[in-house]
Design an enzyme around this catalytic site. Structure first.
Site, PDB file in Angstrom:
ATOM      1  N   GLY B 502       0.799  -1.214   0.000  1.00  0.00           N
ATOM      2  CA  GLY B 502       0.000   0.000   0.000  1.00  0.00           C
ATOM      3  C   GLY B 502       0.830   1.262   0.000  1.00  0.00           C
ATOM      4  N   ILE B 662       9.589  14.984  -1.591  1.00  0.00           N
ATOM      5  CA  ILE B 662       8.357  14.193  -1.642  1.00  0.00           C
ATOM      6  C   ILE B 662       8.176  13.744  -3.090  1.00  0.00           C
ATOM      7  CG2 ILE B 662       5.848  14.255  -1.377  1.00  0.00           C
ATOM      8  CD1 ILE B 662       7.515  14.171   1.265  1.00  0.00           C
ATOM      9  N   THR B 667       0.343   9.953  -3.115  1.00  0.00           N
ATOM     10  CA  THR B 667       0.538   8.750  -2.301  1.00  0.00           C
ATOM     11  C   THR B 667       1.272   9.082  -1.005  1.00  0.00           C
ATOM     12  OG1 THR B 667       2.504   8.227  -3.620  1.00  0.00           O
ATOM     13  CG2 THR B 667       0.459   7.146  -4.243  1.00  0.00           C
ATOM     14  N   GLY B 736       7.001   6.175   5.562  1.00  0.00           N
ATOM     15  CA  GLY B 736       5.961   5.207   5.928  1.00  0.00           C
ATOM     16  C   GLY B 736       5.622   5.184   7.402  1.00  0.00           C
ATOM     17  N   GLU B 737       6.541   5.586   8.228  1.00  0.00           N
ATOM     18  CA  GLU B 737       6.315   5.400   9.652  1.00  0.00           C
ATOM     19  C   GLU B 737       6.230   6.694  10.446  1.00  0.00           C
ATOM     20  OE1 GLU B 737       8.413   1.562  11.031  1.00  0.00           O
ATOM     21  OE2 GLU B 737       9.461   2.147   9.215  1.00  0.00           O
TER      22      GLU B 737
END
Lengths: 168, 770, 328
Positions: B502, B662, B667, B736-737
């Site tokens: 994802g 970025i 996304t 992601g985190e």
């Protein structure tokens, strides 16, 4: 009798324990309907039976006998995406994509519920014939579909866009 | 990690300190920074049409001839020896093909635990898997039933009778603290850090806060259940898995089953959410072993309860944070210590002190983590392991100090912003946290916050604002390989075994490859999700994008050399070397004289080649050791707390991120928001209910473990500085985190601002606010 | 699940006949029963699907409402008569579960749903007197945040999870049941049992009986009514405390009031003491708080749910204050 699935008639399975969800996935290979909990707690298995969104994990296939089932595979005729599916892509209403078919099936039926005048827990005026579609209304009505990636904003935006276009 | 590793890492860092930056990878900023075309564009996910139409195929959805189905029996007791095991009724039940217990489970080699130094070591647990009669934690698999249908397998599993001789088990966190261990290192950091005498400074400080913060256990709860579809074919093994570590799993499974690496193929093109939980656990190995015994393809999907029983989650933590400050608000002491579960047979140390090492400059520092040992399924990595819960404690404490001193909490942070990494002294590769705060505060309307708690109201609701810092380190994994195949028609295929859960990996890497190769995005295909492709590392530590980018960069360099060689002497670029050219406009061009250009098509035509294919590994990620590379964020929250019921409702949440370039705003925003929403759950609703009397998780369902529902999630705003990191491929750091970090503290701080109540124990449930 | 036969009853008589077989159970929407069968909490060999029986929602002769037991929860919540005359019932149903589950669940099934106690649901690993009489209760010293403060017994502290039933309790609903020997009507307040020494027996329904309809009498007080549910997640979660209430005032004084509590007791809890304390009293927040305190005077907190006493009082007072509104 038979179960009508996305327009095609199929015979219910012999083993009465088989859930509609497993029947779709393991017997018919319609794997667009997902298993998230198998206990009615996540909404990933949402399908539409006779126009109503339900959980296929808690529905025995036998219970669907004589009824008409629509799954995610039945929402995009001939491979062409419908406006809601397109809006989900446009608004990035998913990441991993696993809860997505359930969200889209739920949203499809939800928009019809609103048109029929179904209120929700956050509808201020129960007497109103039809609830005003706000983001908060969409959120409450979609709360039965969990998403762990956190695509909630995109999902609500996608549904709102389609609802607005239909109303126009 | 061992003390030896400590010494090695420290000495590498020391040596690197003397090496000029330009000698290191990333020393010269990636030339794509500042001249990208596809990168930075809003691009919709390439796999979107498959996902919204139900066509994306997940691990449990692969059709196979003669498929069988498995069900597990889990131990309901915590420590025991199986005294009686009766399987006859199950074996005689309709449709049953096999009952596998420790009696007939094939003997296998133990699984090596996840390690920083061995990338094929990906085990989350080193306990034996159905190899003996002992039960070591509650929920451990004690029997596997294979049948013709799932219904038959489930039913037969219930017919197995087991008597257990139980023995006392370690299940009480508080009791186990007395026997806590203090490891030498936590991941690649030395565990115990002492700068000056923080305890003494604390007692002498003009202002101080000193408090204990608690966070409960958590579970990942990806909506897709863990599942495998496996088949043995002529001694080789095919595993359709839901995994965030495709190539490493294939390597590890080969070792466990005594196979050659080429005999194992793991496929996982789509993963229905991972968050750290989709690793290699017992279930894949049990399914593979059972399929070997039956000789039949086998499908295993864990039940939701089964996921809780045998897939570890995040450890609970108990953290002390103490900060001393002088009258100007400069930190004179920073203490961050605590306890969390880390088992001798587990792999995740939950580095909750990581942020305290990176965020503030302080005159004295005392940091150390203690490990508590219980008899449970091993805890593991879960989105932002360490920082997610560590920032709750640290950033709550900073807010407490700001309130005590009567300083704006953003100003207090500004006064303690470090110029170099506070512990290692390494220079930051790039850091603009203060800019992120300024832009976030302006956008959020921070100036409307009332510094006095409990002063804003709307009917029964008290309203408050809070902010906190989020933080997550950059990582790029070694041993990430990609293959670039350039076709004669000018199209390209980029391939590696990477995983899609994802994050939008393929979408972003196609954008990247387009810019790197000078091709339009629609001429690039990205292949992934298959261990037969060039191996990439696991998706972890928010590293996948940078790791693949680094490998594509390396492969492009090699490809450029190969193209120049093929171009030969009759080309406009004849005589030029790799460093003299760049790939642009569907071909190779001279850097100095851009009109000297030849298209790929032309080069391959003349060389009479259908394609040119290059496989390369990314350079060693030495930039991580040379520089302090850390992403940070400023998180803002406005919420309401009911005066009647104590219910908390988040009205607004804004994240202002400093994470380098970025790559795809669409996304990326989704990734940030996704992390922040998991942060809402962390703050308000999520808790794994571990019954210390039995050692059993009691809310092993999505009905009883509350991940946020749609109605819990407000519109979230995400902005970023977008300042490229000159030391990383593309100038990007992982995203992601970091989204989850800082959120729980921002919410807790807003709750304090709304009510005057300081909640130091998560989740912030309504009973704590009555 | 054990091997299973599925039957679809086309009449109440057929359902009564089929349900008489050992191991047989009636199946409504299945939203609770199928889950419990899968968990091994319920062992069922014959399922009798009763969703083809009456699902009509009609005004009764006395101006009340008659709802067929097979009516879906969502159909009841959406019905114009329910929304206009019994808003607390509509809201209570809409507060429950999710839209999908409300579309599946029947009102008869909702009345019969079982507790969500995590120890009750854990057939493999926990002791539970409701599931296995005499085995003990692991909830008492364990996770009991969702458990009862009223009406519990040493043997069981589980709560009834239904939202709908709380509203029905406040409305003095009557349950029509049938068996081979005839029909009878049970007041909703008498339908669910307190656990006492037999927590496994949850209702007064005899094994040979089936629910055929729910009758709601006309209610002036219901016109000004609502349902408020307090929970750990904003939606799709069971109640910690819920309040169903209707209120009529005359000159600022409570003329009539109906109150039901959810999430606090083994059954939908009709707050008769609070109602009695309020009738004829001025409609003030302090009077509401005092009445709530009267109702909760006998509350017994467990290790993890003491907050509910305060929460129930505050929520009730807030709901009644809201219902007082500009009618005060």
């Amino acid at each position: 009798m038979a179960i009508r699935i996305n327009g095609a008639e199929v015979q219910a399975p012999g083993d009465a324990r088989v859930s509609l969800l497993d029947f779709l996935r393991e017997h018919l290979h319609l794997t667009g309907t997902k298993v998230g909990c198998n206990q009615g707690a996540c909404g990933a298995c949402t399908v539409i039976i006779d126009g109503e969104r339900v959980l296929s994990c808690l529905t025995l296939a036998a219970q669907a006998d004589g009824r008409s089932v629509t799954t995610i595979e039945g929402l995009s005729a001939d491979g062409a995406l419908n406006p809601l599916q397109v809006a989900f892509i446009e608004h990035d209403g998913f990441q991993c994509g696993y809860c997505t078919p359930g969200q889209i099936c739920a949203a499809t039926a939800m928009l019809q519920e609103i048109e029929r005048g179904m209120p929700s827990y956050v509808t201020a005026d129960l007497a109103a014939e039809r609830a005003t579609l706000t983001a908060q209304e969409i959120r409450e009505r979609m709360s039965g579909n969990l998403c762990r990636c956190g695509a909630h904003n995109g999902i609500v935006e996608a549904i709102m866009q389609v609802a607005t276009e239909r109303a126009a | 990690m061992t003390r030896v590793q400590n010494v090695v890492v420290e000495s590498v860092k020391t040596v690197l300190g003397w090496v000029p930056a330009q000698w290191l990878p990333g020393g010269t900023p990636d030339p794509l920074i500042g001249r990208s075309a596809a990168i930075g564009r809003q691009a919709s996910r390439l796999d979107g049409p498959q996902k919204v139409s139900g066509q994306a195929r997940f691990a449990a959805e692969v059709p196979m001839e003669g498929l069988s189905y498995a069900a597990f029996v889990h131990s309901p007791v915590t420590r025991a020896r199986i005294a009686r095991l009766e399987t006859q009724a199950a074996e005689a039940a309709p449709g049953v093909i096999l009952v596998m217990t420790h009696r007939n489970m094939p003997r296998i080699s133990p699984l090596a635990l996840i390690s920083i130094t061995d990338l094929s070591a990906v085990g989350n647990s080193s306990l034996p898997i159905l190899q003996d009669e002992n039960v070591r934690y509650n929920g451990q698999v004690v029997a596997v039933v294979v049948a013709e249908t799932q219904e038959q397998a489930d039913h037969a599993a219930a017919l197995i009778e087991i008597d257990y001789d139980t023995v006392p088990a370690k299940t009480h966190f508080e009791d186990a603290k007395a026997r806590a261990r203090t490891p030498a290192s936590v991941l690649i950091d030395k565990n115990h850090v002492t700068v000056g005498n923080a305890e003494r400074e604390l007692t002498q400080a003009a202002h101080r806060v000193d408090a204990v913060y608690r966070t409960p256990g958590h579970n990942h709860n990806a909506i897709e259940l863990h599942a495998v579809t496996v088949a043995w074919q002529d001694g080789s093994l095919i595993v359709h898995d839901a995994t965030q570590m495709i190539a490493p799993s294939a390597g590890a499974l080969a070792k466990v089953f005594g196979l050659k690496k080429e005999q194992v193929r793991v496929l996982s093109p789509f993963v229905g959410g991972g968050f750290g939980g989709k690793g290699l656990w017992d279930h894949q190995i049990l399914a593979i072993a059972a399929a070997r015994l039956t000789g039949r393809p086998l499908r295993l999907m864990l039940s939701r309860e089964g996921v809780y029983r045998i897939i570890g989650g995040r450890t609970p933590t108990e953290q002390r944070v103490a900060i001393g400050a002088n009258t100007e608000g400069r930190f004179t002491a920073l203490v961050h210590t605590g306890y969390s579960i880390m088992l001798p047979y587990g792999a995740c140390p939950e580095q909750y002190t990581s942020s305290a090492r990176a965020l503030y400059s302080a005159k004295s520092v005392e940091i150390v983590q203690h490990h508590v040992d219980l008899d449970i399924v091993p805890n593991t990595y879960m989105r932002a392991p360490g920082e997610s819960v560590g920032t709750f404690a640290l950033e709550s404490a900073v807010d407490e100090l700001a309130h005590q001193m009567g300083i704006d909490p953003i100003e207090l942070r500004r006064r303690n912003e470090p110029e170099r990494h506070p512990i290692s002294g390494a220079p930051f590769s790039q850091r603009a946290l203060i800019t992120a705060y300024a832009e976030g505060a302006r956008r959020f309307g921070w100036e409307h916050r009332s510094a006095e708690p409990g002063t804003r109201r709307d009917g029964e609701w008290r309203i408050g604002m809070g902010c906190a810092t989020g933080s997550f380190p950059y990582a790029r994994m070694p041993s990430t390989n990609v293959r670039i195949t350039l076709k004669r028609d000018g199209s390209a295929i980029v391939a590696c075994s990477a995983q899609e859960m994802g994050m939008g990996t393929s979408t972003v890497q196609v954008q990247h490859a387009a810019d790197r190769l000078g091709l339009p995005v629609d001429m690039i295909t990205f292949e992934m999700g298959d261990s037969s492709l060039p191996a990439s590392a696991m998706a972890g530590g928010s590293s996948q994008t940078a790791s693949i980018a680094g490998a594509i960069l390396a492969a492009t360099d090699k490809l450029t050399g190969e193209l120049l060689r093929l171009a030969g002497n009759d080309s406009p670029v004849a005589g030029l070397r790799t460093g003299d050219v760049r790939l642009t406009d569907q071909g190779v061009a001279s850097l100095e004289e851009p009109w000297r250009h030849e298209s790929y098509r032309s080069i391959l035509d003349r060389a009479q080649r259908d394609e040119v294919s290059i496989t390369a590994a990314g350079s060693a990620p030495l930039e991580m050791l040379k520089f302090a590379m850390n992403s940070s964020s400023a998180v803002f929250c406005e919420l309401r707390v009911s005066d009647v019921t104590g219910e908390v409702r988040i009205d607004r949440l804004l994240g202002s991120f400093d994470c380098g370039t970025i790559l795809n705003p669409k996304t990326a925003a989704s990734q940030f928001k996704g992390g922040m929403i998991m942060g809402i759950g962390l703050a308000l609703t999520e808790e794994t209910l571990f019954d210390e009397r039995s050692g059993r998780i009691m809310n092993a369902t999505l009905a009883d473990y509350h991940v946020p529902s749609h109605l819990d999630v407000p519109d979230i705003e995400v902005i970023w500085t977008g300042i490229p990191d000159p030391r990383s491929p593309l100038g990007a750091r992982g995203i992601g985190e970091i989204g989850i970090t800082g959120v729980a503290a921002a919410i807790a701080n807003a709750v304090f601002n709304a009510t005057g109540k300081r909640i130091r124990e998560l989740p912030i449930t309504l009973d704590k606010l009555l | 699940m054990i091997p299973l036969a599925y039957h679809r009853a086309s009449s109440a008589d057929e359902a009564i006949h089929l349900a008489g077989a050992p191991g047989a159970r009636l199946l409504g929407g299945g939203t609770n029963l199928i889950d419990l069968m899968r968990k091994g909490v319920e062992q069922v060999s014959d399922l009798v699907d009763v969703t083809a029986l009456s699902s009509s929602i009609e005004e009764s002769d006395d101006g009340g409402l008659m709802i067929g037991a097979a009516a879906r929860n969502s159909a009841v919540a959406a019905h114009p008569l329910v929304r206009s005359r019994y808003p607390l019932l509509s809201r209570a149903i809409l507060a429950g579960a999710s839209a999908q589950i409300r579309n599946m669940a029947t009102v008869g099934g909702n009345l019969m749903q079982r507790t969500r106690c995590v120890y009750f649901n854990d057939a493999a690993g926990s002791r539970c007197n409701k599931r296995a009489p005499g085995s003990g209760c692991d909830a008492r010293g364990g996770f009991n945040r969702y458990h009862a403060i009223l009406g519990a017994s040493p043997h069981c502290v589980a709560t009834n999870p239904s939202d709908m039933s709380v509203a029905l309790a406040a409305l003095d609903a009557r349950i029509h049941v049938s068996s081979a020997s005839g029909t009878r009507i049970i007041a909703l307040g008498d339908f669910h049992r307190l656990p006492g020494e037999r927590p496994d027996i949850e209702t007064v329904l005899e094994p040979s009986e089936i629910i055929t309809a729910i009758e709601i009498p006309p209610s002036a007080v219901a016109a000004n009514s609502t349902y408020r549910k307090v929970r750990d997640r904003a939606s799709y979660a069971f109640a910690l405390v819920s309040v169903a209430a209707g209120l009529t005032l005359r000159d600022g004084v409570v003329e009539d009031v109906r109150i039901g509590f959810g999430g606090v007791a083994p059954k939908p809890w009709r707050a008769l003491r609070a109602e009695a304390a309020l009738r004829g009293q001025p409609a003030t927040e302090s009077a509401f708080m005092a009445a709530a305190a009267t109702e909760l005077a006998d509350a017994v907190p467990l290790s993890g749910n003491g907050f509910k006493i305060d929460l129930a009082q505050r929520t009730l007072a807030a709901v009644l204050t809201e219902l007082s509104g500009d009618r005060r």
